[in-house]
Scaffold this motif. Structure first.
Motif, short mmCIF file in Angstrom:
data_model
loop_
_atom_site.label_atom_id
_atom_site.label_comp_id
_atom_site.label_asym_id
_atom_site.label_seq_id
_atom_site.Cartn_x
_atom_site.Cartn_y
_atom_site.Cartn_z
N MET A 1 0.83 -1.21 0.00
CA MET A 1 0.00 0.00 0.00
C MET A 1 0.87 1.26 0.00
SD MET A 1 -2.87 0.31 2.88
CE MET A 1 -4.54 0.18 2.37
N GLU A 2 0.35 2.29 -0.59
CA GLU A 2 1.06 3.57 -0.65
C GLU A 2 1.30 4.09 0.79
OE1 GLU A 2 1.21 7.73 -0.39
OE2 GLU A 2 -0.81 6.80 -0.32
N LYS A 3 2.45 4.77 0.97
CA LYS A 3 2.93 5.11 2.31
C LYS A 3 1.91 5.83 3.21
CE LYS A 3 6.77 7.53 4.58
NZ LYS A 3 8.14 8.03 4.37
N GLN A 4 1.31 6.87 2.67
CA GLN A 4 0.36 7.65 3.46
C GLN A 4 -0.82 6.80 3.94
OE1 GLN A 4 0.13 11.40 3.47
NE2 GLN A 4 -1.82 11.43 4.59
N GLN A 5 -1.33 6.00 3.00
CA GLN A 5 -2.48 5.13 3.33
C GLN A 5 -2.10 4.08 4.37
OE1 GLN A 5 -3.46 3.71 -0.68
NE2 GLN A 5 -5.62 3.85 -0.03
N MET A 6 -0.91 3.49 4.20
CA MET A 6 -0.47 2.46 5.14
C MET A 6 -0.29 3.07 6.52
SD MET A 6 0.20 -0.68 5.75
CE MET A 6 0.83 -1.82 4.51
N THR A 7 0.25 4.29 6.56
CA THR A 7 0.44 4.97 7.85
C THR A 7 -0.91 5.17 8.53
OG1 THR A 7 2.35 6.10 6.91
CG2 THR A 7 1.46 6.99 8.97
N GLU A 8 -1.87 5.67 7.80
CA GLU A 8 -3.21 5.92 8.38
C GLU A 8 -3.87 4.62 8.83
OE1 GLU A 8 -5.31 8.23 5.46
OE2 GLU A 8 -3.94 9.94 5.72
N ARG A 9 -3.69 3.60 7.99
CA ARG A 9 -4.26 2.28 8.32
C ARG A 9 -3.69 1.78 9.66
NH1 ARG A 9 -2.93 -2.90 4.37
NH2 ARG A 9 -4.11 -4.52 5.49
N MET A 10 -2.38 1.88 9.82
CA MET A 10 -1.75 1.38 11.04
C MET A 10 -2.12 2.26 12.24
SD MET A 10 1.95 0.34 9.43
CE MET A 10 2.69 -0.37 10.90
N LEU A 11 -2.15 3.58 12.03
CA LEU A 11 -2.47 4.49 13.13
C LEU A 11 -3.85 4.20 13.70
CD1 LEU A 11 -1.15 7.99 11.90
CD2 LEU A 11 -0.12 6.41 13.55
N GLN A 12 -4.78 3.91 12.80
CA GLN A 12 -6.13 3.65 13.28
C GLN A 12 -6.19 2.41 14.18
OE1 GLN A 12 -9.30 3.81 10.36
NE2 GLN A 12 -10.63 2.73 11.82
N ASP B 1 7.86 7.46 12.26
CA ASP B 1 7.78 8.42 13.36
C ASP B 1 6.35 8.55 13.87
OD1 ASP B 1 10.31 9.52 14.15
OD2 ASP B 1 10.47 10.32 12.09
N TYR B 2 5.40 8.65 12.94
CA TYR B 2 3.99 8.73 13.34
C TYR B 2 3.56 7.46 14.06
CZ TYR B 2 2.59 13.01 10.87
OH TYR B 2 2.44 14.30 10.47
N VAL B 3 3.93 6.33 13.45
CA VAL B 3 3.49 5.03 13.98
C VAL B 3 4.02 4.80 15.40
CG1 VAL B 3 3.81 2.53 13.72
CG2 VAL B 3 3.02 3.90 11.78
N PHE B 4 5.30 5.05 15.61
CA PHE B 4 5.86 4.78 16.94
C PHE B 4 5.41 5.83 17.96
CE2 PHE B 4 9.39 2.43 14.52
CZ PHE B 4 8.70 1.22 14.61
N CYS C 1 2.14 4.60 19.01
CA CYS C 1 2.27 3.44 19.92
C CYS C 1 2.52 3.92 21.34
CB CYS C 1 3.40 2.52 19.46
SG CYS C 1 2.97 1.51 18.04
N THR C 2 3.39 4.91 21.49
CA THR C 2 3.68 5.45 22.82
C THR C 2 2.44 6.11 23.39
OG1 THR C 2 5.93 5.84 22.09
CG2 THR C 2 5.25 6.94 24.10
N GLN C 3 1.79 6.94 22.57
CA GLN C 3 0.64 7.70 23.06
C GLN C 3 -0.55 6.82 23.44
OE1 GLN C 3 -0.64 10.82 20.43
NE2 GLN C 3 -2.55 11.13 21.58
N PHE C 4 -0.79 5.77 22.62
CA PHE C 4 -1.99 4.96 22.86
C PHE C 4 -1.72 3.68 23.64
CE2 PHE C 4 -3.12 7.56 19.17
CZ PHE C 4 -4.30 8.12 19.63
N HIS D 1 11.54 6.67 20.59
CA HIS D 1 10.19 7.20 20.80
C HIS D 1 9.61 6.83 22.15
CE1 HIS D 1 8.72 9.37 17.25
NE2 HIS D 1 9.54 8.61 16.54
N GLY D 2 10.33 5.99 22.88
CA GLY D 2 9.83 5.62 24.22
C GLY D 2 8.82 4.49 24.20
N CYS D 3 8.78 3.74 23.10
CA CYS D 3 7.79 2.65 23.00
C CYS D 3 8.04 1.56 24.03
CB CYS D 3 7.87 2.00 21.62
SG CYS D 3 7.33 3.06 20.28
#
Ligand SMILES: [Zn+2]
Ligand SMILES: [Zn+2]
Length: 336
Positions: A211-222, A251-254, A257-260, A286-288
């Motif tokens: 999947m394209e990077k932006q979409q994959m990032t959003e998919r994982m974040l959700q 960076d977004y993904v990790f 992970c820390t935040q949630f 990132h402190g994960c």
């Protein structure tokens, strides 16, 4: 040693050594024959040297059966015990010593090779206090993923296995979990109601890995943001030498992970070793939180934790950030 026990141990050793599936299958087939043949017939055939006349018994498997019936530990098994040992590197040892459980493994309920109880007995023999049973969710049909009905049945069986272990005096727990697919849109392949019944949820991407990077990032974040998800499984999906890591904004993904409060899995499978070093170091920065999981599909693969420990040591993952160094109760408290 019964023929059944000898064959099970041979299969365990072959699996931990990453022997060819072909070789292992011959012993799995022989195990099936032994289980479905009258013991008296096995004895008689062993004496008459006609075990190989049975469909599914070859020269090697026949020898293992005959030697165990004769009261010996089969020579083939003695050799395997010494040649297939999984060594733990010096730097990995403190990590391995600290681990008290395994949070990602499969059984015959999905695409694993052993029933839950056998996985539990092996995990116990490796010194674990608990394991999280995480078979695949329904969408992964190729792996015989569990729909809600089968998952519900599995939860009953896990309760039975725990009761049996307790009665036998073992201080070991099988926690209820699932490796739930992260669907294309980031939703999870299981209802909220069933997710809420699980102790620990591993969420993994198994489809559309390119999947394209932006979409994959959003998919994982959700998925990471879901209150049900506790562990992000093999985050890049790579298969070393076969499939490149999927592309996402780490960076977004990790940070998420820390935040949630979603732990990043260090997947021990030799063909995965996921996340790759660079990403693992980033997750540390990132402190994960982490888990070191075998993703075992057979009892022998439960011995692969040392590989993930070595990777954790190499990337300076702080031991106190590895969740499965905690007791089952502490783990449950963290994921609650
Ligand atoms: Zn997976
Ligand atoms: Zn898995």
């Amino acid at each position: 040693m019964t023929p059944e026990a000898a064959l099970l141990r041979v299969i365990h050793c072959l699996d931990r050594s990453r022997a060819s599936g072909f070789k292992t299958k011959a012993f799995v087939r022989a195990l099936d024959v032994v289980r479905t043949t009258d013991p008296a017939e096995l004895e008689a055939r062993s004496l008459a040297k006609s075990l190989t006349d049975l469909d599914g018994i070859g020269d090697s498997t026949g020898r293992v059966i005959a030697e165990s019936l004769a009261g010996h530990v089969p020579q083939y098994l003695i050799d395997l015990e010494s040649t297939t040992q999984v060594t733990v590197s010096e730097r990995a040892q403190p990590y391995r010593d600290a681990l008290r459980g395994d949070c990602h493994l499969h059984s015959t309920w999905s695409d694993g090779g052993a029933p839950i109880e056998q996985m539990a007995l092996t995990a116990m023999s490796l010194g674990h206090e608990y394991m999280v049973q995480t078979d695949h969710s329904a969408r992964l049909t190729i792996a015989h993923g569990l729909d809600e009905h089968r998952l519900s049945e599995q939860l009953d069986q896990i309760a039975d296995v725990n009761a049996t272990l307790r009665e036998a005096g073992h201080d070991f727990r099988v926690l209820a979990g699932m490796e739930v697919d992260i669907l294309i849109d980031g939703s999870l392949d299981l209802s909220d109601e069933m997710l809420a019944r699980l102790d620990v949820v591993v969420a993994s991407v198994h489809s559309k890995l390119r999947m394209e990077k932006q979409q994959m990032t959003e998919r994982m974040l959700q998925a990471i943001a879901s209150p049900h998800v506790d562990i992000l499984g093999h985050c890049t999906g790579r298969m070393i030498g076969k499939r490149p890591p999927s592309d996402f904004d780490a960076d977004y993904v990790f940070a998420a992970c820390t935040q949630f409060g979603t732990a990043v899995e260090i997947n021990c499978r030799p063909e995965r070793l996921d996340p790759p070093r660079e990403l693992l170091r980033l997750a540390v920065d990132h402190g994960c939180m982490f888990t070191i999981d075998t993703d075992a599909h057979a009892t022998g693969q439960l011995e692969w934790q040392g590989l993930g420990c070595d990777r954790a040591a190499e990337c300076d993952v702080p031991i106190d950030r590895i969740l499965n160094t905690r007791s089952a109760d502490q783990l449950l408290e963290w994921v609650a």
